[in-house]
Design a protein around this motif. Structure first.
Motif, PDB file in Angstrom:
ATOM      1  N   ARG A   6       0.846  -1.200   0.000  1.00 23.34           N
ATOM      2  CA  ARG A   6       0.000   0.000   0.000  1.00 23.34           C
ATOM      3  C   ARG A   6       0.878   1.245   0.000  1.00 23.34           C
ATOM      4  NH1 ARG A   6      -2.250   3.115   4.213  1.00 23.34           N
ATOM      5  NH2 ARG A   6      -4.403   3.811   3.862  1.00 23.34           N
ATOM      6  N   LYS A  26      -6.552  17.759  -2.605  1.00 21.69           N
ATOM      7  CA  LYS A  26      -7.087  17.743  -3.964  1.00 21.69           C
ATOM      8  C   LYS A  26      -7.852  19.025  -4.266  1.00 21.69           C
ATOM      9  CE  LYS A  26     -11.050  15.050  -2.490  1.00 21.69           C
ATOM     10  NZ  LYS A  26     -11.375  13.713  -2.113  1.00 21.69           N
ATOM     11  N   PRO A  33     -20.062  16.277 -13.920  1.00 26.70           N
ATOM     12  CA  PRO A  33     -20.405  15.345 -15.000  1.00 26.70           C
ATOM     13  C   PRO A  33     -21.488  15.892 -15.916  1.00 26.70           C
ATOM     14  CG  PRO A  33     -21.373  14.603 -12.931  1.00 26.70           C
ATOM     15  CD  PRO A  33     -20.515  15.798 -12.601  1.00 26.70           C
ATOM     16  N   PHE A 175     -29.720   9.107 -10.787  1.00 28.49           N
ATOM     17  CA  PHE A 175     -28.542   9.251  -9.923  1.00 28.49           C
ATOM     18  C   PHE A 175     -28.724  10.390  -8.920  1.00 28.49           C
ATOM     19  CE2 PHE A 175     -26.492   6.162 -12.587  1.00 28.49           C
ATOM     20  CZ  PHE A 175     -25.683   5.509 -11.681  1.00 28.49           C
ATOM     21  N   ASN A 179     -28.308   9.411  -5.180  1.00 32.25           N
ATOM     22  CA  ASN A 179     -27.352  10.209  -4.419  1.00 32.25           C
ATOM     23  C   ASN A 179     -27.923  10.582  -3.062  1.00 32.25           C
ATOM     24  OD1 ASN A 179     -24.698  10.975  -4.806  1.00 32.25           O
ATOM     25  ND2 ASN A 179     -25.222  12.129  -6.662  1.00 32.25           N
ATOM     26  N   HIS A 185     -24.017   6.770   4.769  1.00 34.67           N
ATOM     27  CA  HIS A 185     -23.366   5.502   4.475  1.00 34.67           C
ATOM     28  C   HIS A 185     -24.159   4.284   4.917  1.00 34.67           C
ATOM     29  CE1 HIS A 185     -19.601   5.208   2.387  1.00 34.67           C
ATOM     30  NE2 HIS A 185     -19.495   6.506   2.610  1.00 34.67           N
ATOM     31  N   ILE A 188     -26.654   2.885   2.306  1.00 38.15           N
ATOM     32  CA  ILE A 188     -26.249   2.325   1.009  1.00 38.15           C
ATOM     33  C   ILE A 188     -26.519   0.823   1.001  1.00 38.15           C
ATOM     34  CG2 ILE A 188     -24.344   1.983  -0.606  1.00 38.15           C
ATOM     35  CD1 ILE A 188     -22.985   4.412   0.503  1.00 38.15           C
ATOM     36  N   PRO A 189     -27.280   0.355   0.047  1.00 36.51           N
ATOM     37  CA  PRO A 189     -27.517  -1.090  -0.017  1.00 36.51           C
ATOM     38  C   PRO A 189     -26.258  -1.826  -0.486  1.00 36.51           C
ATOM     39  CG  PRO A 189     -28.605   0.016  -1.838  1.00 36.51           C
ATOM     40  CD  PRO A 189     -27.928   1.084  -1.048  1.00 36.51           C
ATOM     41  N   ALA A 190     -26.156  -3.099  -0.139  1.00 39.78           N
ATOM     42  CA  ALA A 190     -25.002  -3.883  -0.588  1.00 39.78           C
ATOM     43  C   ALA A 190     -24.965  -3.935  -2.110  1.00 39.78           C
ATOM     44  CB  ALA A 190     -25.071  -5.291  -0.007  1.00 39.78           C
TER      45      ALA A 190
ATOM     46  N   TYR B  62      -7.799   9.777  -4.009  1.00 39.20           N
ATOM     47  CA  TYR B  62      -9.042   9.057  -4.294  1.00 39.20           C
ATOM     48  C   TYR B  62      -8.949   7.580  -3.924  1.00 39.20           C
ATOM     49  CZ  TYR B  62     -11.202  13.113  -6.464  1.00 39.20           C
ATOM     50  OH  TYR B  62     -11.763  14.345  -6.680  1.00 39.20           O
ATOM     51  N   LEU B  63      -7.764   7.002  -4.084  1.00 40.25           N
ATOM     52  CA  LEU B  63      -7.613   5.593  -3.690  1.00 40.25           C
ATOM     53  C   LEU B  63      -7.828   5.444  -2.188  1.00 40.25           C
ATOM     54  CD1 LEU B  63      -4.576   4.439  -5.867  1.00 40.25           C
ATOM     55  CD2 LEU B  63      -6.878   3.461  -5.918  1.00 40.25           C
ATOM     56  N   LEU B  64      -7.285   6.383  -1.429  1.00 40.48           N
ATOM     57  CA  LEU B  64      -7.449   6.319   0.023  1.00 40.48           C
ATOM     58  C   LEU B  64      -8.918   6.519   0.410  1.00 40.48           C
ATOM     59  CD1 LEU B  64      -4.220   8.206   1.122  1.00 40.48           C
ATOM     60  CD2 LEU B  64      -4.717   5.765   1.368  1.00 40.48           C
ATOM     61  N   GLU B  65      -9.585   7.406  -0.318  1.00 45.92           N
ATOM     62  CA  GLU B  65     -11.009   7.632  -0.041  1.00 45.92           C
ATOM     63  C   GLU B  65     -11.814   6.362  -0.356  1.00 45.92           C
ATOM     64  OE1 GLU B  65     -12.607  11.037  -2.111  1.00 45.92           O
ATOM     65  OE2 GLU B  65     -14.632  10.708  -1.324  1.00 45.92           O
ATOM     66  N   GLU B  67     -10.676   3.297  -0.344  1.00 47.99           N
ATOM     67  CA  GLU B  67     -10.340   2.294   0.667  1.00 47.99           C
ATOM     68  C   GLU B  67     -11.151   2.512   1.947  1.00 47.99           C
ATOM     69  OE1 GLU B  67      -6.590   2.738   2.765  1.00 47.99           O
ATOM     70  OE2 GLU B  67      -6.161   0.613   2.485  1.00 47.99           O
ATOM     71  N   ASN B  69     -13.978   4.005   2.324  1.00 47.14           N
ATOM     72  CA  ASN B  69     -15.407   3.763   2.173  1.00 47.14           C
ATOM     73  C   ASN B  69     -15.754   2.295   1.943  1.00 47.14           C
ATOM     74  OD1 ASN B  69     -16.354   6.383   2.697  1.00 47.14           O
ATOM     75  ND2 ASN B  69     -15.674   7.034   0.655  1.00 47.14           N
ATOM     76  N   GLU B 205     -16.182   8.064  -3.531  1.00 49.89           N
ATOM     77  CA  GLU B 205     -17.089   8.701  -2.576  1.00 49.89           C
ATOM     78  C   GLU B 205     -17.915   7.718  -1.753  1.00 49.89           C
ATOM     79  OE1 GLU B 205     -20.214  12.375  -3.111  1.00 49.89           O
ATOM     80  OE2 GLU B 205     -20.393  10.702  -4.486  1.00 49.89           O
ATOM     81  N   THR B 206     -18.268   6.576  -2.370  1.00 46.86           N
ATOM     82  CA  THR B 206     -19.153   5.637  -1.675  1.00 46.86           C
ATOM     83  C   THR B 206     -18.512   4.271  -1.427  1.00 46.86           C
ATOM     84  OG1 THR B 206     -20.031   5.001  -3.827  1.00 46.86           O
ATOM     85  CG2 THR B 206     -21.275   6.653  -2.577  1.00 46.86           C
ATOM     86  N   ARG B 240     -16.944  10.681  -7.730  1.00 48.01           N
ATOM     87  CA  ARG B 240     -18.262  10.736  -7.100  1.00 48.01           C
ATOM     88  C   ARG B 240     -19.229   9.722  -7.683  1.00 48.01           C
ATOM     89  NH1 ARG B 240     -18.188  16.637  -9.065  1.00 48.01           N
ATOM     90  NH2 ARG B 240     -17.709  15.229 -10.762  1.00 48.01           N
ATOM     91  N   PHE B 241     -20.196   9.372  -6.859  1.00 49.09           N
ATOM     92  CA  PHE B 241     -21.250   8.462  -7.289  1.00 49.09           C
ATOM     93  C   PHE B 241     -21.983   8.997  -8.519  1.00 49.09           C
ATOM     94  CE2 PHE B 241     -25.547   6.606  -6.625  1.00 49.09           C
ATOM     95  CZ  PHE B 241     -25.183   5.279  -6.750  1.00 49.09           C
ATOM     96  N   GLY B 242     -22.257  10.301  -8.499  1.00 44.54           N
ATOM     97  CA  GLY B 242     -22.990  10.920  -9.604  1.00 44.54           C
ATOM     98  C   GLY B 242     -22.258  10.879 -10.939  1.00 44.54           C
ATOM     99  N   ASP B 243     -20.951  10.675 -10.903  1.00 45.35           N
ATOM    100  CA  ASP B 243     -20.205  10.590 -12.157  1.00 45.35           C
ATOM    101  C   ASP B 243     -20.667   9.410 -13.014  1.00 45.35           C
ATOM    102  OD1 ASP B 243     -18.625  12.786 -11.485  1.00 45.35           O
ATOM    103  OD2 ASP B 243     -17.178  11.546 -10.411  1.00 45.35           O
ATOM    104  N   THR B 268     -21.541  -2.384  -2.955  1.00 42.47           N
ATOM    105  CA  THR B 268     -20.900  -1.652  -1.868  1.00 42.47           C
ATOM    106  C   THR B 268     -20.775  -2.583  -0.664  1.00 42.47           C
ATOM    107  OG1 THR B 268     -22.117   0.272  -2.703  1.00 42.47           O
ATOM    108  CG2 THR B 268     -20.921   0.553  -0.618  1.00 42.47           C
TER     109      THR B 268
END
Lengths: 224, 473, 250
Positions: A6, A26, A33, A175, A179, A185, A188-190, B62-65, B67, B69, B205-206, B240-243, B268
Motif C-alpha cells: 500500500r 485535492k 459530469p 442518480f 445520491n 453511508h 447504502i444497499p449492498a 481518491y484511492l485512500l477515499e 479504501e 469507504n 465517494e461511496t 463521485r457516485f454521480g459521475d 458496496t
C-alpha cells in the motif's frame, strides 16, 4: 506485506505525479459530469408511456393494471405458465397486495431466499422495482433484507412490478435520487442492480440469444 | 511477442477475416447510431476526459477515499504491486476459506495477472462463466476482443469444442449451445466457494464498485458464492457516485451501442447482516502492475483514462485485419498498442507502437478522447532511444539511414544531387515508368505494389521553366 | 494574394505533374505562386519513425525557409500552400509536439502555421472558390486522407471542389474514411497488414464503378496506385490538383 505494498503504490503514484508524501490536497471539486440534456418532463402518463416504449424495444413484455387489478393479473400470469413454485420479495407494498398468501393458498410453494438451489428450481421470481428509468427501459432494484438479489436473477422468468410514481425520466434523474439515498453511508444497499431487458449474449457469431445466465423472460407490470 | 509474424498469419486466415469484418462492422454501426442519438455526445466525451484527468492527477487521494469507504461498508481492501502479488492475495483468500472452486466473470485485469493459471497451480479450479470466456477457456485460448472474447470462433468450432470437452452431441444452433453452457454453469455457480470479478468503475465517494454486463453471469458471480473478490486496476476510479450518470452511458454506448446494458451492478461491501443473500465477505484487490509507471510520464499519462469499452478496436482498420491475438498480450487494438508496451515494459513490446498507420480513427470514437496518435508517436521515440542504446546491428543501420537522410534533406545542393543520382540508380529496376521489384527492404513494398520511379525532371527543375515563362517575380 | 508552394518531397521527386497542376489551378484563379527553392522535406518520415532529433533538425530548417518566404512580398497576403494533408498536418499539428520545449521556435512557428493551408482548404476557405473552372468527363470517387480528415478536420472542401467540376459524376465510396494502409513506414514494416487494408480499400473503390479515384495525399495515392497498376485495375489515380487542372481545352 500488504501494508508495505500500500505504502509503496501510494509512494509511486505521488512520485509519478510529482507530489510530496502528504499529498497536496485535492482540488475542491472535480469537474461536473453535467446534467440531463432531456427537455421538460412529459406530464401525466407521459413517462409511463416512454418507459413502455423503451421496454418494447428490448424483448420485454409490458402490462398495465390499477392497484386493485394487480393480484388478479399476477394469479392469472402464474396460472398461464403452470409453474409449481415461485419466489417473491417481501416489501411492504407487495405484502399489502397479498400476492404471496394468495398464491400459496392456490397451492404454489414459495422458495425461501436463503435457499439458492430452491430459487433455481422455481419457475418465476417476483420483485417490486424501487425505480424505473423511462429513457432506457431500466428497472432499478435496491437490495435489502426482504429484497434478495437472487429473485430477479435465478429463476427463468422475472416479473417486476413498477409503481408509476417511481418511474424517472433518465439516468441523470435516477442518480440524483440515488445520491440522496447514498448520502448516509448506513443507507447504502449492498447491491443496487439496474435491469434492462432479459439476460442476453451475442458471444456466438454475434447471434443474439436470450436467457444465457439470468432470466430468459422479463415481464413488467406498471401499476397506476 | 511477434506482431509481424502473427499479424501476417491472421491476414491469411479466411475464417478469421470474415469474423473480424462481421464483428467490427456490427459494433461500429451500433456505436455510431447510439452516439448520434445521444444529444451532446462530443461534449459528454470532453467532460468524461476532464473527470478522468482530474482523478488520475489526484489518484493517491481518491484511492485512500475508496479504501476508507469500502471498509466502512464492511469490505476489505488489498493492494497489489504486481501480477504475482495480486495472484497470491486471491489464492490466499481462497485457501484461508477452504475454497476448492472459483467462478469468474469477465475481467481483463484477471487475464492480465494470469489468475486462472495461478489458481490451477494452487489446486483451485477456476471456471470462466461469461459465455465467450467459457468457450475460450474450454479451448485453452485467450480472448481476442475486450467485449466479444470469442468472436474468432464460428458456431461450428464451438459445436465441435462442446462435443469434445463436454460430451454433448454436435449441435449448431447458438440457442442450443447457449443452453448447454447455462446448464453446466448453473452447477458451477451453486458449487463455487468464491466468485472473482473485475470492476468497470470504482467510486471513491461511496466505496462502490460497478460491473456492467449483459449475461447475468457477473451478477451470479457476485451474489451466489459466499465470498466475492473484485480485482480492479487502480486507474478505474471515479470521484463521485454521480459521475456514473455520465460514464455508464458513455461506456455502454461506445462498447455495444446499446442505450444501456442488460445488467449493471453497483456493489458496496458484502451483504448486510439481515440480507438473505449476497456474499458474506467482500474483498477489493487494487492492482498497480505498471500503472503508476504510466502515470509518471506526463506525455503518455492519458493512457490511464481508458475505460475499456473496445470502441477503438472496432474502429481500427489494423485490428480489423489482424485480430486480437496478434498483439501478443491481454489488451489488443489501439489501446493494446499503447498500454501493452507501457505495462509490460517497452523492451518487451517494441513493435506495438509501430503497429498502427496513425490514422486516428480510434481517437474519434474514444469516449475519453485519448489522443492515440500522439501517445504512439511518443512511444515510438522511446523505443528508438532504447534501441539505439542496445547497439544491435539492425538498430544501428536504421539510425544511420535516418542520419544520412537528415544530412541530405538539410542541404539543398546535396538533396538535388541525390535526386539526380537516384534517377540513374533506379534504371536497372525501372519498367514502364514504375519500379516492379526492388531489393530488401523495399521489396516489402514491391512484392505486391509498384513503386513510382523518380521523375526525370523533378518539380524543382520544372519550376525553373515555369518561373522563366512567367517572367520576373 | 501570394501562395508559397510547400511542394513536399514526394511530389517533387515522384509526382512533379501534381505540382504543375497546382500551379495551373492557382494561377488560373489569379494567385501569385512562388516556390521557395531552399525547401526539401518537412521531417515527417523521421518523426513518425521515432527519430525526433533528426526530425527536429529538418523541421527547423523548414521553419526558417518558410518563415523567410512569408516575410517577403510586403502588402500582399502571403500563404503556404501544400498538396498534402499529411505534410500540412506535420507542420500545423505535430511541429508543436516536436518543439514543445523550444519557445523560440514555437513563436516563429505560430506565424507560419496560421498561414499554412492544404490545397483544397486553401481554395475553398482562403480563395473562396469551389468552382475553379475545371471539366472532367468521368465518374470520380474520393478517398479521405486520414491526416487531412482527422488531424486537420477537412472533409467537405475536396468534395465541394470535385462536385463543381463540369461533366463529372461523383460517387461516394463505402469506407471512404478508412485508412488505405499506407501509414508511411507502416507499409513496409507490416506489408501483409498494409496490403490487406489496401485490398479492402480497392474493393471499396471498384465497387462504386468509378473510373477515377481522387485524393489529397500522394502517400495514399502512391499506395493505392501501386496496387492498381500492379493488378491492372482499370481505374485512374489522380491527385485533386490534377483533376482540377483539367479544363477540357486540350
Amino acid at each position: 506485506m500488504t501494508a508495505d505494498s500500500r505504502e509503496e503504490i501510494l509512494h509511486r503514484i505521488r512520485k509519478g505525479l510529482g507530489k510530496g508524501e502528504g499529498g497536496e490536497g485535492k482540488d475542491p471539486y472535480p469537474p461536473e459530469p453535467g446534467s440531463s440534456s432531456a427537455g421538460a418532463e412529459p406530464y401525466g402518463d407521459g413517462l409511463a408511456r416512454v418507459f413502455e416504449e423503451s421496454l418494447s424495444g428490448i424483448d420485454t413484455s409490458v402490462y398495465r393494471a390499477g392497484r386493485d387489478g394487480v393480484l388478479e393479473f399476477v394469479t392469472g400470469f402464474i396460472k398461464e405458465r403452470g409453474v409449481k413454485s415461485f419466489s417473491i420479495w417481501e416489501t411492504e407494498y407487495l405484502e399489502s397486495l397479498g400476492i404471496a398468501e394468495s398464491l400459496e393458498g392456490g397451492g404454489l410453494d414459495i422458495a425461501p431466499a436463503e435457499d439458492k438451489a430452491g430459487i433455481a428450481g422455481t419457475g418465476i421470481g417476483i420483485t417490486e422495482a424501487d425505480y424505473a428509468i423511462a429513457d432506457t427501459g431500466s428497472l432499478v432494484l435496491l437490495s435489502a433484507p426482504g429484497k434478495p438479489r437472487g429473485v430477479s436473477l435465478i429463476p427463468p422468468v422475472h416479473l417486476a412490478i413498477v409503481r408509476k410514481e417511481n418511474i424517472l425520466s433518465d439516468m441523470w434523474e435516477l442518480f440524483g435520487v440515488l445520491n440522496g439515498i447514498y448520502e448516509s453511508h448506513d443507507a447504502i444497499p449492498a447491491c443496487t442492480t439496474f435491469i434492462t431487458g432479459p439476460s442476453r449474449t451475442a458471444d456466438i457469431e454475434l447471434n443474439l440469444t436470450l436467457g444465457v445466465h439470468g432470466p430468459k423472460e422479463l415481464h413488467v407490470l406498471i401499476v397506476s | 511477442m511477434n506482431f509481424e509474424r502473427d499479424s501476417a498469419r491472421a491476414v491469411g486466415d479466411k475464417k478469421l477475416q470474415s469474423a473480424l469484418i462481421n464483428v467490427t462492422d456490427r459494433f461500429r454501426a451500433a456505436r455510431k447510431r447510439a452516439s448520434d442519438e445521444t444529444p451532446g455526445w462530443d461534449d459528454l466525451r470532453g467532460r468524461a476526459r476532464e473527470i478522468k484527468k482530474h482523478t488520475i492527477a489526484h489518484l493517491d487521494e481518491y484511492l485512500l477515499e475508496l479504501e476508507r469507504n469500502v471498509r466502512k461498508a464492511g469490505g476489505r481492501v488489498h493492494w497489489a504491486r504486481d501480477a504475482e502479488e495480486a495472484r497470491n492475495i486471491i489464492i490466499d483468500i481462497a485457501r484461508r476459506n477452504g475454497v476448492k472452486s472459483v467462478v469468474k466473470s469477465k475481467s481483463m485485469a484477471t487475464e492480465e495477472i494470469g489468475l486462472n493459471d495461478g489458481l490451477e497451480a494452487a489446486g483451485i479450479r477456476a471456471v470462466e462463466t461469461d459465455l465467450g470466456e467459457y468457450i475460450i477457456q474450454l479451448a485453452g485460448e485467450h480472448p481476442s476482443h475486450i467485449i466479444a472474447p470469442a468472436i474468432h470462433k464460428t458456431r461450428h468450432d464451438i459445436s465441435e469444442l462442446f462435443a469434445e470437452k463436454l460430451g454433448v452431441p454436435y449441435m449448431s444452433e447458438p440457442q442450443e449451445l447457449t443452453k448447454v453452457a447455462r446448464e453446466r454453469l448453473r452447477g458451477e455457480f451453486l458449487g463455487a466457494g468464491m466468485g472473482v470479478s473485475g470492476a468497470n468503475f470504482g467510486v471513491a465517494e461511496t466505496g462502490t464498485i460497478v460491473i456492467v454486463e449483459n449475461e447475468g453471469n457477473a451478477r451470479l458471480t457476485t451474489t451466489v458464492p459466499p465470498i466475492h473478490v473484485a480485482l480492479m486496476g487502480i486507474e478505474k476510479l471515479l470521484p463521485r457516485f454521480g459521475d456514473l450518470s455520465l460514464f455508464l452511458p458513455l461506456l455502454v454506448r461506445s462498447a455495444t451501442g446499446q442505450k444501456t446494458s442488460t445488467y449493471i451492478s453497483l456493489i458496496t461491501g458484502p451483504r448486510r447482516d439481515a440480507d438473505k443473500d449476497g456474499p458474506r465477505e467482500f474483498h477489493l484487490v487494487l492492482l498497480d502492475n505498471g500503472r503508476s509507471g504510466i502515470l509518471a510520464d506526463r506525455e503518455t499519462r492519458e493512457s490511464l483514462y481508458c475505460i475499456r469499452c473496445g470502441a477503438c478496436l472496432n474502429n481500427c482498420p489494423v485490428y480489423r485485419k489482424v485480430g486480437g491475438h496478434s498483439y501478443g498480450w491481454v489488451y489488443s487494438g489501439p489501446i493494446g498498442t499503447i498500454i501493452n508496451p507501457q505495462l509490460m515494459g517497452i523492451d518487451r513490446a517494441p513493435e506495438l507502437p509501430f503497429a498502427s498507420s496513425l490514422c486516428g480513427a480510434c481517437r474519434d470514437v474514444c469516449p475519453v478522447k485519448i489522443d492515440f496518435p500522439k501517445v504512439l508517436l511518443e512511444l515510438r521515440s522511446k523505443v528508438v532511444t532504447r534501441k539505439e542504446k542496445t547497439g544491435q546491428a539492425a538498430a544501428i543501420m536504421e539510425a544511420l539511414s535516418f542520419r544520412f537522410w537528415r544530412a541530405v534533406v538539410t542541404h539543398r545542393r546535396i538533396y538535388e544531387l541525390a535526386l539526380r543520382l537516384s534517377r540513374h540508380a533506379q534504371r536497372p529496376w525501372k519498367r514502364g515508368g514504375v519500379l516492379r521489384s526492388l531489393p530488401y527492404p523495399f521489396s516489402r513494398w514491391t512484392d505486391e505494389r509498384d513503386f513510382p520511379a523518380v521523375s526525370e525532371t523533378p518539380f524543382r527543375e520544372r519550376w525553373r521553366k515555369i518561373d522563366r515563362k512567367g517572367g520576373p517575380r | 494574394m501570394r501562395a508559397n508552394l510547400f511542394i513536399t518531397c514526394l511530389v517533387d521527386t515522384f509526382f512533379p505533374q501534381v505540382g504543375e497542376s497546382m500551379v495551373g489551378v492557382l494561377e488560373r484563379l489569379g494567385v501569385d505562386v512562388r516556390f521557395p527553392v531552399e525547401q526539401t522535406c518537412c521531417g515527417q518520415p523521421a518523426f513518425n519513425s521515432g527519430y525526433r532529433a533528426d526530425a527536429r533538425s529538418v523541421a527547423e530548417r523548414f521553419v526558417s525557409v518558410f518563415g523567410e518566404a512569408l516575410s517577403q512580398g510586403e502588402g500582399e497576403e502571403s500563404y503556404v500552400v501544400c498538396p498534402s494533408g499529411s505534410c500540412t498536418a506535420m507542420v500545423k499539428v505535430f511541429y508543436k509536439e516536436l518543439f514543445h520545449n523550444e519557445p523560440r521556435i514555437l513563436e516563429k512557428l505560430r506565424r507560419i502555421t496560421d498561414r499554412t493551408y492544404e490545397f483544397s482548404e486553401f481554395l475553398v476557405e482562403v480563395v473562396g472558390k469551389t468552382d475553379v473552372g475545371a471539366r472532367y468527363d468521368g465518374v470520380v470517387t474520393y478517398h479521405d486522407s486520414c491526416h487531412l480528415l482527422r488531424e486537420l478536420g477537412v472533409k467537405d472542401a475536396p468534395r465541394e471542389l470535385i462536385s463543381s467540376v463540369k461533366g463529372l459524376e461523383f460517387r461516394e465510396m463505402p469506407l471512404h474514411d478508412s485508412c488505405c494502409g499506407f501509414g508511411g513506414t507502416f507499409s513496409i514494416k507490416f506489408p501483409k497488414v498494409s496490403v490487406s487494408m489496401l485490398d479492402e480499400k480497392l474493393d471499396s473503390i471498384t465497387g462504386t464503378g468509378a473510373d477515377t479515384v481522387v485524393s489529397s495525399d500522394m502517400g495514399c495515392l502512391m499506395n493505392i496506385g501501386g496496387a492498381i497498376s500492379r493488378r491492372g485495375i482499370p481505374v485512374k489515380v489522380m491527385h485533386l490538383a490534377e483533376l482540377l487542372a483539367n479544363t477540357g481545352k486540350g
